[in-house]
Design a protein around this motif. Structure first.
Motif, short mmCIF file in Angstrom:
data_model
loop_
_atom_site.label_atom_id
_atom_site.label_comp_id
_atom_site.label_asym_id
_atom_site.label_seq_id
_atom_site.Cartn_x
_atom_site.Cartn_y
_atom_site.Cartn_z
N GLU A 1 -36.12 15.42 0.67
CA GLU A 1 -35.64 16.16 -0.49
C GLU A 1 -36.61 17.30 -0.81
O GLU A 1 -37.82 17.19 -0.58
N ALA A 2 -36.08 18.37 -1.38
CA ALA A 2 -36.90 19.52 -1.75
C ALA A 2 -38.01 19.11 -2.72
O ALA A 2 -39.14 19.59 -2.61
N SER A 3 -37.69 18.21 -3.65
CA SER A 3 -38.70 17.79 -4.63
C SER A 3 -39.86 17.08 -3.94
O SER A 3 -41.03 17.26 -4.33
N LYS B 1 -40.86 17.63 -0.81
CA LYS B 1 -41.60 18.66 -0.09
C LYS B 1 -42.51 19.44 -1.05
O LYS B 1 -43.68 19.69 -0.73
N LEU B 2 -41.96 19.82 -2.19
CA LEU B 2 -42.76 20.58 -3.16
C LEU B 2 -43.94 19.76 -3.67
O LEU B 2 -45.06 20.28 -3.79
N LEU B 3 -43.71 18.49 -3.94
CA LEU B 3 -44.79 17.63 -4.40
C LEU B 3 -45.86 17.49 -3.31
O LEU B 3 -47.06 17.57 -3.60
N GLU C 1 -47.86 20.70 -3.21
CA GLU C 1 -48.76 20.78 -4.36
C GLU C 1 -49.97 19.86 -4.17
O GLU C 1 -51.11 20.26 -4.43
N TYR D 1 -43.83 27.57 1.92
CA TYR D 1 -44.02 27.74 0.48
C TYR D 1 -44.79 29.02 0.18
O TYR D 1 -44.47 29.73 -0.77
N PHE E 1 -40.58 28.94 -4.33
CA PHE E 1 -39.66 27.86 -4.66
C PHE E 1 -38.38 27.89 -3.84
O PHE E 1 -37.64 26.93 -3.81
#
Length: 96
Positions: free
Chosen positions: A10-12, A14-16, A19, A48, A53
């Protein structure tokens, strides 16, 4: 997992992961902890950095910067306007 089958993250997630990678000194260790290959985490970081985003839009979508997305939208609108113009030209010829 069967050979050749890819995981979908999930994108969330990957972003986490991205970060967290900026907060940690050992990216390989972080990758092991979250269950992915370090090379994949480096790829996500690169994406990223380039797209922000918009890096993880989902299956089959292009990664576009805001400017690129605007250009695509304007090109679509131009194509639609040209098509409408051509239709009006042809319909006017029938009335002459």
């Amino acid at each position: 997992m069967m050979k050749g089958q890819k995981n979908h993250y999930e994108a969330s997630f990957k972003l986490l992961a991205v970060e967290l990678s900026y907060e940690r000194s050992n990216i390989s260790e972080l990758a092991r902890e979250i269950g992915i290959k370090a090379s994949l985490l480096y790829k996500w970081r690169k994406d990223y950095q380039e797209y922000g985003f918009n890096s993880f839009p989902g299956k089959g979508n292009l990664k576009l910067t805001v400017e690129q997305d605007r250009i695509v939208e304007l090109e679509k609108r131009l194509k639609d306007a040209e098509l409408a113009r051509d239709i009006l030209k042809k319909s006017n010829q029938h009335f002459l």
